[in-house]
Write a protein that holds these residues in place. Structure first.
Motif, PDB file in Angstrom:
ATOM      1  N   SER A  71       0.605  -1.180   0.077  1.00 21.39           N
ATOM      2  CA  SER A  71       0.164   0.075  -0.013  1.00 21.39           C
ATOM      3  C   SER A  71       0.647   1.190  -0.084  1.00 21.39           C
ATOM      4  N   ASN A  72       2.309   1.211   0.012  1.00 24.76           N
ATOM      5  CA  ASN A  72       3.216   1.690   0.569  1.00 24.76           C
ATOM      6  C   ASN A  72       3.537   2.270  -0.825  1.00 24.76           C
ATOM      7  N   PRO A  73       3.551   3.624  -2.325  1.00 22.37           N
ATOM      8  CA  PRO A  73       3.581   3.439  -3.323  1.00 22.37           C
ATOM      9  C   PRO A  73       4.807   3.001  -3.394  1.00 22.37           C
ATOM     10  N   PHE A  74       6.106   3.303  -3.278  1.00 20.57           N
ATOM     11  CA  PHE A  74       7.352   3.127  -3.384  1.00 20.57           C
ATOM     12  C   PHE A  74       7.208   1.718  -3.636  1.00 20.57           C
ATOM     13  N   PHE A  75       6.869   0.330  -2.776  1.00 23.05           N
ATOM     14  CA  PHE A  75       6.875  -0.585  -2.598  1.00 23.05           C
ATOM     15  C   PHE A  75       5.858  -0.821  -3.788  1.00 23.05           C
ATOM     16  N   GLY A  76       4.853  -0.447  -3.698  1.00 24.31           N
ATOM     17  CA  GLY A  76       3.695  -1.266  -4.821  1.00 24.31           C
ATOM     18  C   GLY A  76       4.315  -0.938  -5.836  1.00 24.31           C
ATOM     19  N   ILE A 120      16.668  -4.907  -0.870  1.00 24.03           N
ATOM     20  CA  ILE A 120      16.800  -3.500  -1.125  1.00 24.03           C
ATOM     21  C   ILE A 120      16.797  -2.648  -0.730  1.00 24.03           C
ATOM     22  N   ASP A 121      17.792  -1.506  -0.328  1.00 22.23           N
ATOM     23  CA  ASP A 121      18.140  -0.597   0.533  1.00 22.23           C
ATOM     24  C   ASP A 121      17.931  -0.896   2.103  1.00 22.23           C
ATOM     25  N   ARG A 122      18.465  -2.206   2.247  1.00 21.30           N
ATOM     26  CA  ARG A 122      19.310  -2.280   3.114  1.00 21.30           C
ATOM     27  C   ARG A 122      20.014  -2.396   3.244  1.00 21.30           C
ATOM     28  N   ILE A 123      20.977  -3.080   4.521  1.00 24.94           N
ATOM     29  CA  ILE A 123      21.867  -4.330   3.554  1.00 24.94           C
ATOM     30  C   ILE A 123      21.498  -5.065   5.777  1.00 24.94           C
ATOM     31  N   MET A 168      19.817   2.384   4.274  1.00 24.53           N
ATOM     32  CA  MET A 168      20.513   3.493   3.470  1.00 24.53           C
ATOM     33  C   MET A 168      20.003   4.712   3.360  1.00 24.53           C
ATOM     34  N   ALA A 169      18.821   4.504   3.756  1.00 20.38           N
ATOM     35  CA  ALA A 169      17.695   5.987   3.376  1.00 20.38           C
ATOM     36  C   ALA A 169      18.207   6.795   4.585  1.00 20.38           C
ATOM     37  N   ASN A 170      18.721   6.723   5.895  1.00 21.92           N
ATOM     38  CA  ASN A 170      19.533   7.225   6.681  1.00 21.92           C
ATOM     39  C   ASN A 170      20.828   8.382   5.956  1.00 21.92           C
ATOM     40  N   LYS A 171      21.306   7.484   4.520  1.00 27.10           N
ATOM     41  CA  LYS A 171      22.188   8.620   4.431  1.00 27.10           C
ATOM     42  C   LYS A 171      21.743  10.304   3.783  1.00 27.10           C
ATOM     43  N   ARG A 172      20.239  10.069   3.270  1.00 30.55           N
ATOM     44  CA  ARG A 172      19.887  11.095   2.753  1.00 30.55           C
ATOM     45  C   ARG A 172      19.810  13.036   4.008  1.00 30.55           C
ATOM     46  N   ASN A 173      19.796  11.946   5.367  1.00 30.76           N
ATOM     47  CA  ASN A 173      19.555  12.450   6.524  1.00 30.76           C
ATOM     48  C   ASN A 173      21.518  13.119   6.346  1.00 30.76           C
ATOM     49  N   GLN A 218       4.453   5.586  12.614  1.00 32.18           N
ATOM     50  CA  GLN A 218       3.782   6.335  10.967  1.00 32.18           C
ATOM     51  C   GLN A 218       4.386   5.444   9.865  1.00 32.18           C
ATOM     52  N   PHE A 219       5.985   5.320   9.309  1.00 34.01           N
ATOM     53  CA  PHE A 219       5.653   5.000   8.467  1.00 34.01           C
ATOM     54  C   PHE A 219       4.649   4.016   7.770  1.00 34.01           C
ATOM     55  N   SER A 220       4.298   2.349   8.706  1.00 37.00           N
ATOM     56  CA  SER A 220       2.906   1.884   8.552  1.00 37.00           C
ATOM     57  C   SER A 220       2.127   2.373   7.656  1.00 37.00           C
ATOM     58  N   ALA A 231      11.568  15.955   3.033  1.00 36.50           N
ATOM     59  CA  ALA A 231      10.758  15.215   3.235  1.00 36.50           C
ATOM     60  C   ALA A 231      11.347  14.042   2.751  1.00 36.50           C
ATOM     61  N   SER A 232      11.579  12.711   3.774  1.00 34.63           N
ATOM     62  CA  SER A 232      12.483  11.456   2.911  1.00 34.63           C
ATOM     63  C   SER A 232      11.313  10.920   1.696  1.00 34.63           C
ATOM     64  N   SER A 233       9.943  11.163   2.049  1.00 36.32           N
ATOM     65  CA  SER A 233       9.745  10.448   0.770  1.00 36.32           C
ATOM     66  C   SER A 233       8.648  11.462   0.194  1.00 36.32           C
ATOM     67  N   ASP A 234       7.349  11.065  -0.713  1.00 31.46           N
ATOM     68  CA  ASP A 234       6.302  11.847  -1.083  1.00 31.46           C
ATOM     69  C   ASP A 234       5.198  11.567  -0.719  1.00 31.46           C
ATOM     70  N   GLY A 286      10.005  16.328  -1.872  1.00 32.51           N
ATOM     71  CA  GLY A 286      10.102  15.055  -1.258  1.00 32.51           C
ATOM     72  C   GLY A 286      11.226  13.613  -2.119  1.00 32.51           C
ATOM     73  N   TYR A 287      10.263  12.619  -2.549  1.00 35.76           N
ATOM     74  CA  TYR A 287      12.389  11.956  -2.181  1.00 35.76           C
ATOM     75  C   TYR A 287      10.927  10.636  -2.701  1.00 35.76           C
ATOM     76  N   ASP A 288      11.763   9.881  -4.170  1.00 38.74           N
ATOM     77  CA  ASP A 288      11.168   9.018  -4.453  1.00 38.74           C
ATOM     78  C   ASP A 288      10.705   8.696  -6.184  1.00 38.74           C
ATOM     79  N   ASP A 289       9.702   9.951  -6.256  1.00 43.74           N
ATOM     80  CA  ASP A 289       8.980  10.497  -7.347  1.00 43.74           C
ATOM     81  C   ASP A 289       7.790   9.683  -7.452  1.00 43.74           C
ATOM     82  N   ARG A 302      14.237  11.876  -7.762  1.00 45.73           N
ATOM     83  CA  ARG A 302      13.870  10.511  -8.613  1.00 45.73           C
ATOM     84  C   ARG A 302      14.263   9.070  -8.205  1.00 45.73           C
ATOM     85  N   GLN A 303      14.112   8.476  -7.649  1.00 47.05           N
ATOM     86  CA  GLN A 303      14.754   6.808  -7.378  1.00 47.05           C
ATOM     87  C   GLN A 303      14.250   6.868  -8.424  1.00 47.05           C
ATOM     88  N   PRO A 304      15.809   5.557  -9.117  1.00 49.12           N
ATOM     89  CA  PRO A 304      14.910   4.369 -10.684  1.00 49.12           C
ATOM     90  C   PRO A 304      14.760   3.177  -9.880  1.00 49.12           C
TER      91      PRO A 304
HETATM   92  O1  RIB Z   1       8.449   5.822   1.253  1.00 49.68           O
HETATM   93  C1  RIB Z   1       8.655   4.491   1.156  1.00 49.68           C
HETATM   94  C2  RIB Z   1      10.802   4.740   1.341  1.00 49.68           C
HETATM   95  O2  RIB Z   1      10.944   3.661   2.072  1.00 49.68           O
HETATM   96  C3  RIB Z   1      11.389   5.154   0.164  1.00 49.68           C
HETATM   97  O3  RIB Z   1      12.109   6.000  -0.024  1.00 49.68           O
HETATM   98  C4  RIB Z   1      12.482   3.934  -0.241  1.00 49.68           C
HETATM   99  O4  RIB Z   1      13.453   4.482  -0.233  1.00 49.68           O
HETATM  100  C5  RIB Z   1      12.075   3.077   1.317  1.00 49.68           C
HETATM  101  O5  RIB Z   1      12.845   2.735   2.275  1.00 49.68           O
END
Ligand code: RIB
Length: 325
Positions: free
Chosen positions: A70-75, A141-144, A187-192, A215-217, A240-243, A268-271, A286-288
Motif C-alpha cells: 500500500s506504500n506506493p514506492f513498494f507497490g 533492497i535499500d537495506r544492508i 540506506m535511506a539514513n544517508k539522505r539525512n 508512522q511509516f506503516s 521530506a524523505s518520501s513523497d 520530496g523523495y521517490d517520485d 527520483r529513485q530509479p
Molecule cells: O516511501 C518509502 C521509502 O522507504 C522509500 O524512499 C524507500 O527508499 C524506502 O526506504
C-alpha cells in the motif's frame, strides 16, 4: 560418462519419453518419472539445468518481502519485480511484513518451506542474520542485511545532496529534514547525513525530525508536521524523505495558512505517482525504481544459477523540479 540414451535404456523407455521427463513436458505417469529418476541416480547422470532443477525441486519462484504494497514506492517496486521475474521465467510469492519483526522471520521460514529459489527482501526491522542462514540466495533492497548479502539501492547520499542544495539555491535559510528513525540500518539514513553535511558546509540553520515505524506503516505524519510548524515557524524549506511525507506537509502547511512554495518550499523523495497529484505538484528526488527492480531480479537469478554477483549496487538518482519549490 553416461548420456540420456543410457538413462532411457536403463529405465526401459524411449529417449523421447526420458527427455520429456527431464524437460517436464507433456503427461508422464508417476511410475515412469520415478524410473527415470532412479536410472539417473544409478548412472550418476549429469543432467542439464532443467533436469538438475527437478532433482533439487526448484520451483522457479522468488519470494518477495516488502513492508507493504500500500506504500506506493513498494507497490511500484513489487509490480516491476514481478514483470522482470516473469521475463526470466520466475513467478513471485509476495509477502507484506508490515514492518513487524515476527512477520519477517515467519515469512522467511514460510518461503523456505515453500521451496522458493531465492528471496528479495525490502523490509528489515531487525538483525535477520541467523534466520537467513537457510541455504537460499537473498538480495536486499535499500537495506544492508549482512556483509555478504547483495544489496541494490539508489544513491541516497546523492539524493540528500541534490534536495538540500536545491532548497538552498532557492533561498531557504532555515531547513528541516523529515525522515525515518536512524535506529534502523537503512540506506535511506544517508539522505539525512547528506542534508546535515550540506547545511553545515553552507552555514544554513537546520534541524532533523525523525518519525517512528508506526508512522511509516500508517503513512500518517500529520501530527509531527503540525508540531513542526508550531515549534519552528521560521522554517522556510523542508526536505521530506518520501513523497507521502511531502504530500502531507503540503496539506498541513495549507491548514496553518502557509503557502507553498512562497512561505515554505518542499522537496520530496521517490517520485511516485502522488508527487504529481498534489497542488502544487511536488519537486522530488527520483529513485530509479525500474532499474532497482531489474537489478534485484537479475542478481537473484544469477545467484540461483550459482554465479558470482556484485555485493553492492548503487544507482544514481535525479532531481525532478515541479511546483513545490
Ligand atoms: O516511501 C518509502 C521509502 O522507504 C522509500 O524512499 C524507500 O527508499 C524506502 O526506504
Amino acid at each position: 560418462m553416461s548420456n540420456l540414451k543410457d538413462v532411457a535404456s536403463l529405465a526401459g523407455i524411449s529417449v523421447t519419453t526420458a527427455s520429456r521427463v527431464l524437460n517436464n513436458r507433456g503427461y508422464i505417469g508417476e511410475e515412469t518419472r520415478n524410473k527415470v529418476y532412479d536410472a539417473m541416480k544409478q548412472l550418476n547422470y549429469q543432467p542439464n539445468e532443467i533436469a538438475r532443477s527437478l532433482f533439487r525441486q526448484h520451483t522457479n519462484i522468488i519470494g518477495v518481502i516488502v513492508p507493504s504494497v500500500s506504500n506506493p514506492f513498494f507497490g511500484k517496486l513489487t509490480e516491476l519485480i514481478e514483470i522482470y521475474a516473469v521475463e526470466k521465467g520466475f513467478k513471485i510469492l509476495l509477502c507484506n511484513s508490515f514492518h513487524e519483526k515476527e512477520k519477517e522471520i515467519e515469512y522467511i521460514q514460510m518461503l523456505k518451506s515453500n521451496k522458493v529459489d531465492g528471496i528479495i527482501i525490502g523490509s528489515r526491522t531487525t538483525d535477520l542474520g541467523k534466520y537467513m542462514d537457510i541455504g537460499l540466495p537473498f538480495v536486499s533492497i535499500d537495506r544492508i542485511l549482512s556483509e555478504n548479502t547483495p544489496c541494490v539501492s539508489s544513491d541516497n547520499y546523492q539524493g540528500g545532496e541534490l534536495a538540500t542544495q536545491f532548497l538552498i539555491k532557492k533561498g531557504c535559510k532555515n531547513l528541516v529534514f523529515i525522515g525515518g528513525s536512524p535506529n534502523l540500518n537503512l540506506m535511506a539514513n544517508k539522505r539525512n547525513e547528506a542534508f546535515t553535511d550540506v547545511c553545515e558546509k553552507a552555514g544554513i540553520k537546520h534541524m532533523t525530525v525523525t518519525t517512528g515505524e508506526n508512522q511509516f506503516s500508517a503513512m500518517d505524519y500529520t501530527e509531527c508536521i503540525d508540531h513542526l510548524f508550531c515549534n519552528n515557524p521560521q522554517c522556510d524549506g523542508i526536505f521530506a524523505s518520501s513523497d507521502i511525507i511531502a504530500a502531507q506537509v503540503i496539506q498541513v502547511a495549507a491548514k496553518n495558512g502557509r503557502k507553498v512554495p512562497r512561505d515554505v518550499k518542499i522537496v520530496g523523495y521517490d517520485d511516485v505517482i502522488i508527487s504529481e497529484l498534489t497542488l502544487p505538484k511536488i519537486t522530488t528526488v527520483r529513485q530509479p525504481i525500474d532499474q532497482i527492480s531489474r537489478y534485484a531480479v537479475n542478481i537473484i537469478a544469477d545467484e540461483i544459477k550459482g554465479e558470482i554477483v556484485p555485493r553492492r549496487t548503487v544507482l544514481p538518482v535525479s532531481l525532478i523540479v515541479r511546483d513545490s519549490t
